[in-house]
Enzyme design. Structure first.
Site, PDB file in Angstrom:
ATOM      1  N   LYS A 230      39.345  46.687  41.782  1.00  0.00           N
ATOM      2  CA  LYS A 230      40.607  46.158  42.327  1.00  0.00           C
ATOM      3  C   LYS A 230      41.806  46.906  41.757  1.00  0.00           C
ATOM      4  CE  LYS A 230      38.752  41.931  44.141  1.00  0.00           C
ATOM      5  NZ  LYS A 230      38.540  40.473  44.058  1.00  0.00           N
ATOM      6  N   ARG A 269      30.721  39.988  40.510  1.00  0.00           N
ATOM      7  CA  ARG A 269      30.631  40.488  41.891  1.00  0.00           C
ATOM      8  C   ARG A 269      31.087  41.948  41.861  1.00  0.00           C
ATOM      9  NH1 ARG A 269      33.817  41.289  46.328  1.00  0.00           N
ATOM     10  NH2 ARG A 269      32.933  40.735  48.344  1.00  0.00           N
TER      11      ARG A 269
HETATM   12  N1  HH2 Z   1      36.795  39.645  46.355  1.00  0.00           N
HETATM   13  C1  HH2 Z   1      36.728  40.184  47.573  1.00  0.00           C
HETATM   14  C2  HH2 Z   1      35.984  39.566  48.589  1.00  0.00           C
HETATM   15  N2  HH2 Z   1      35.298  38.428  48.345  1.00  0.00           N
HETATM   16  N3  HH2 Z   1      34.634  36.731  46.862  1.00  0.00           N
HETATM   17  C3  HH2 Z   1      34.688  36.181  45.644  1.00  0.00           C
HETATM   18  N4  HH2 Z   1      34.009  35.055  45.387  1.00  0.00           N
HETATM   19  N5  HH2 Z   1      35.415  36.738  44.628  1.00  0.00           N
HETATM   20  C4  HH2 Z   1      36.135  37.878  44.797  1.00  0.00           C
HETATM   21  O1  HH2 Z   1      36.819  38.314  43.847  1.00  0.00           O
HETATM   22  C5  HH2 Z   1      36.114  38.494  46.095  1.00  0.00           C
HETATM   23  C6  HH2 Z   1      35.339  37.886  47.115  1.00  0.00           C
HETATM   24  C7  HH2 Z   1      37.440  41.477  47.857  1.00  0.00           C
HETATM   25  O2  HH2 Z   1      36.628  42.574  47.593  1.00  0.00           O
HETATM   26  P1  HH2 Z   1      35.848  43.399  48.723  1.00  0.00           P
HETATM   27  O3  HH2 Z   1      34.898  42.522  49.461  1.00  0.00           O
HETATM   28  O4  HH2 Z   1      35.241  44.591  48.099  1.00  0.00           O
HETATM   29  O5  HH2 Z   1      36.989  43.922  49.655  1.00  0.00           O
HETATM   30  P2  HH2 Z   1      37.467  43.540  51.120  1.00  0.00           P
HETATM   31  O6  HH2 Z   1      38.001  42.150  51.056  1.00  0.00           O
HETATM   32  O7  HH2 Z   1      38.507  44.567  51.445  1.00  0.00           O
HETATM   33  O8  HH2 Z   1      36.279  43.610  52.051  1.00  0.00           O
END
Ligand code: HH2
Length: 290
Positions: A230, A269
């Site tokens: 992030k 995660r």
């Molecule tokens: N962060 C993201 C998405 N889902 N779920 C939980 N429980 N906790 C988190 O910190 C979290 C999450 C964002 O990361 P990512 O899926 O890699 O990115 P994007 O939202 O751009 O798909």
């Protein structure tokens, strides 16, 4: 298709609630626009390949998402989100029936489809607030539920996040959400909490939450931390004024995740499962858990 989870099968997921052994959730985004290219796949074939790599890296859970929730991301329709996620879950479940799969969604219809295709954990970044039907779906499928804190929505959350005391505010939010979930038939012992790093938070808010995680762990529920690559890490780890891009944030991610473990995180995660597993294994040996 009927619900796939019977209470007797839930024993398989007890590791989520065993705070002695840290578990790793591998990110499998079936999206064209997630913030980190290494975690996203544009089609089910590529997503299945990525899921396999996560399992080979010894992920405990695969987190399947069909909607990017990065700051400013556009909302995806229910049909499109189902189209992106259900086939991938089906394919992973067929190939690796014992793999624990979570569905990363705010929409009850997406969750329901995912559970019918083999997912067994709900990861709701809105903590059951976005879709009024979500709590009932989670209760009726008897799945473990991850409740994440977010201020605002992905569209607005980074505009001007404010808290009286970020840790106290997140803690109060968790208390209210736990009460709500229990009132809707989701037992407390099936719930994991997540401070929502980067969701309506400045760099200082993220750092404060990570430093004071024990105050959140004191609620007695396992904590999941999702800080992988992030943007605040790009600032913290940069040598100069220019923040590092997502592609250059692995080392910062590993360092911050080990810090989170020390502060009481039960699950991580991550986009980089194998690297995290290696770092964690080393940590566990040093900490006497290995
Ligand atoms: N962060 C993201 C998405 N889902 N779920 C939980 N429980 N906790 C988190 O910190 C979290 C999450 C964002 O990361 P990512 O899926 O890699 O990115 P994007 O939202 O751009 O798909």
């Amino acid at each position: 298709m009927a619900a796939t989870r019977e209470p007797s099968q839930q024993a398989d997921l007890q590791f989520l609630f065993n705070t002695k052994r840290v578990w790793i959730m591998g990110v499998v985004n079936v999206t064209p626009d997630s913030f980190y290219a290494g975690g996203r796949s544009e089609d089910p074939v590529a997503a299945l390949k990525r899921a396999r790599a996560c399992l080979q890296g010894l992920a405990d859970v695969l987190d399947i998402g069909g909607e990017s929730t990065r700051p400013g991301a556009a909302e995806v329709s229910t049909d499109e989100e189902v189209r992106r996620t259900a086939a991938v879950i089906d394919a992973i479940h067929a190939e690796s029936p014992s793999a624990a799969i979570s569905i990363d969604t705010r929409k009850s219809q997406v969750a329901r489809q995912a559970f019918d295709h083999g997912a067994s954990i709900l990861n709701d970044i809105s903590a059951l607030r976005h879709d009024p039907a979500m709590a009932d779906v989670a209760a009726s499928y008897r799945v473990p539920v991850i409740l994440m804190h977010m201020q605002g929505t992905p569209q607005t959350m980074q505009q001007n996040p404010r808290y009286t005391d970020v840790v106290a505010d997140v803690k109060a939010f968790f208390e209210e959400r736990l009460q709500f979930a229990v009132s809707r038939g989701i037992p407390e012992d099936r719930i994991v909490l997540d401070p929502g790093i980067g969701f309506g938070k400045t760099l200082e808010h993220n750092v404060t939450l990570l430093k004071r995680l024990p105050e959140l762990a004191a609620l007695g529920r396992p904590l999941l931390v999702g800080l992988s690559r992030k943007s605040f890490l790009g600032t913290l780890s940069a040598a100069g004024a220019e923040p590092l891009p997502a592609e250059s944030r692995l080392e910062a991610t590993l360092a911050a995740n080990l810090w989170a473990v020390r502060q009481g995180a039960a699950g991580l995660r991550v986009h980089d499962v194998e690297a995290t597993r290696r770092a964690l294994r080393t940590w566990e040996h040093l900490d006497g858990r290995g």
